[in-house]
Design a protein around this motif. Structure first.
Motif, PDB file in Angstrom:
ATOM      1  N   GLY A   7       0.800  -1.218   0.000  1.00  0.00           N
ATOM      2  CA  GLY A   7       0.000   0.000   0.000  1.00  0.00           C
ATOM      3  C   GLY A   7       0.832   1.266   0.000  1.00  0.00           C
ATOM      4  N   PHE A   8       0.142   2.396  -0.111  1.00  0.00           N
ATOM      5  CA  PHE A   8       0.800   3.687   0.051  1.00  0.00           C
ATOM      6  C   PHE A   8       1.066   3.910   1.536  1.00  0.00           C
ATOM      7  CE2 PHE A   8      -1.857   5.218  -3.797  1.00  0.00           C
ATOM      8  CZ  PHE A   8      -0.922   4.697  -4.675  1.00  0.00           C
ATOM      9  N   ARG A   9       2.101   4.645   1.832  1.00  0.00           N
ATOM     10  CA  ARG A   9       2.379   4.993   3.228  1.00  0.00           C
ATOM     11  C   ARG A   9       1.399   6.073   3.666  1.00  0.00           C
ATOM     12  NH1 ARG A   9       7.429   3.765   5.228  1.00  0.00           N
ATOM     13  NH2 ARG A   9       6.525   4.491   7.189  1.00  0.00           N
ATOM     14  N   ALA A  10       0.599   5.763   4.665  1.00  0.00           N
ATOM     15  CA  ALA A  10      -0.406   6.713   5.161  1.00  0.00           C
ATOM     16  C   ALA A  10       0.272   7.915   5.799  1.00  0.00           C
ATOM     17  CB  ALA A  10      -1.322   6.033   6.158  1.00  0.00           C
ATOM     18  N   THR A  11      -0.366   9.069   5.658  1.00  0.00           N
ATOM     19  CA  THR A  11       0.125  10.302   6.272  1.00  0.00           C
ATOM     20  C   THR A  11      -0.836  10.736   7.367  1.00  0.00           C
ATOM     21  OG1 THR A  11      -1.081  11.694   4.705  1.00  0.00           O
ATOM     22  CG2 THR A  11       1.168  11.027   4.087  1.00  0.00           C
ATOM     23  N   PRO A  12      -0.360  11.481   8.371  1.00  0.00           N
ATOM     24  CA  PRO A  12      -1.256  11.890   9.461  1.00  0.00           C
ATOM     25  C   PRO A  12      -2.388  12.804   9.015  1.00  0.00           C
ATOM     26  CG  PRO A  12       0.923  12.901   9.705  1.00  0.00           C
ATOM     27  CD  PRO A  12       1.037  11.864   8.638  1.00  0.00           C
ATOM     28  N   ALA A  13      -2.157  13.670   8.032  1.00  0.00           N
ATOM     29  CA  ALA A  13      -3.221  14.556   7.569  1.00  0.00           C
ATOM     30  C   ALA A  13      -4.329  13.745   6.903  1.00  0.00           C
ATOM     31  CB  ALA A  13      -2.666  15.600   6.602  1.00  0.00           C
TER      32      ALA A  13
END
Length: 364
Positions: free
Chosen positions: A232-238
């Motif tokens: 998957g894509f690396r999730a970001t906090p925003a």
């Protein structure tokens, strides 16, 4: 996975329809939808449809727009075949920074508000013929998978009267650790989002779901590893903060006015280590938590729990897909019947014949 990805689209070949070019899927074409640029630069979305040289004779007068989930894009041509076989005009939307719409300068999947996607949804609907304020006798069905299901649920809630039905394929209506986990994680995620919105969170996707669906492993589907990386894509906090906001809005209750169908697996398997159970369960979401949230979507919600279904129920084994198709069609026929045939137009009366009848009747 780096925060940027190359644009793997081949050089487009025009199909002769304004703006539409040949897609990577055989027999399909795509249209790039320019959007307002953001702080990363150019932003686009992409509309995909089957090539239709001629209008289908069995047109039911219904249009459908499909929206994918997180780390995803449209490749499920068998889903398009199902809908087109019922006379429904199928379109799919690759959201900004996903799939066909991902550009090298962009953080994959990054947004700070889910309502940001309203722009491309409206752009797609305008092309299809369902733009805001446009009068049409065609009906509109929305179909969303996972995060796309959350996005379309919020869109339908905020725009009553625009769609005629909503279908949700394993919609991400609740966080995997449910409300308690959300409340524990949310303060730190929001603080992190304010300080470093595009930084990477710990990646909890170990690639087990892709293993269950990709033909490169134990699945049967040809999936592009650039557009759908194994982990998957690396999730970001925003982005995660935006998801939490969406979950909280669903928890407060939506008021979707149209019929809603929710398709869910009967069971989940926590993705902590590989198990053969992941070939017949949802290895992404907590289906029980999602099922509980479905009652807060609107007044008319049908939930179909499918034994043996994967997270994307349409990617399950063939016998399971047959059940999905049967349940979907049964619901669809009940709540979104085909457009009735247009009434026959009476021919202009034969003036000489009319005069002869008038003369015989009244002696003229």
């Amino acid at each position: 996975m780096s925060t940027t990805a190359p644009d793997p689209l081949p050089a487009p070949a025009s199909t002769g329809r304004a703006g539409w070019v040949t897609d990577v899927l055989a027999g399909y074409e795509r249209l790039t939808l320019p959007l307002h640029p953001d702080f990363e630069g150019e932003v686009v979305a992409t509309l995909v449809r089957r090539v239709r040289p001629h209008a289908p004779a069995d047109d039911a007068g219904i249009d459908l727009l499909y929206v994918h989930g997180w780390t995803d894009y449209f490749f499920q041509t068998h889903v398009a075949d199902f809908w087109e076989g019922m006379g429904v005009r199928f379109h799919a939307l690759d959201l900004r920074k996903y799939g066909r719409s991902l550009r090298p300068h962009q953080t994959p999947g990054f947004v700070t508000r889910l309502r940001t996607y309203d722009e491309e949804i409206e752009a797609a609907l305008a092309v299809i013929g369902h733009g805001a304020g446009v009068a049409t006798d065609r009906r509109l069905v929305l179909l969303g998978h996972s995060t796309g299901g959350l996005v379309l649920s919020l869109w339908a809630h905020h725009r009553p009267g625009r769609a005629d039905a909503l279908i949700l394929n394993s919609p991400w209506l609740e966080f995997q650790t449910r409300k308690v986990g959300r409340r524990v994680l949310e303060p730190s995620v929001r603080a992190h989002a304010a300080l470093a919105p595009r930084s990477h969170l710990v990646n909890v996707d170990l690639g087990y779901y892709v293993r269950s669906v990709s033909s490169r492993y134990d699945g049967e589907w040809d999936i592009d590893p650039v557009w759908r990386p194994d982990e998957g894509f690396r999730a970001t906090p925003a982005w995660l903060s935006a998801i939490f906001t969406g979950h909280e809005r669903v928890a407060r209750g939506l008021s979707i006015e149209v019929p809603v169908l929710v398709l869910l697996s009967t069971r989940s398997t926590p993705p902590v280590r590989w198990s053969e159970e992941m070939l017949r369960t949802d290895a992404v979401l907590d289906v029980e938590g999602v099922a509980r949230r479905t009652t807060q979507l609107g007044r008319l919600v049908t939930v179909a729990r499918i034994e043996g279904a994967l997270h994307d129920v349409t990617l399950s084994a063939l016998p399971v897909r047959d059940v999905v198709a049967r349940e979907t069609e049964r619901w669809f026929r009940a709540y979104v019947p085909p457009r009735p045939p247009a009434p026959a137009v009476e021919a202009e009366p034969d003036q000489q014949g009319w005069r002869r009848w008038f003369g015989r009747r009244f002696g003229a």
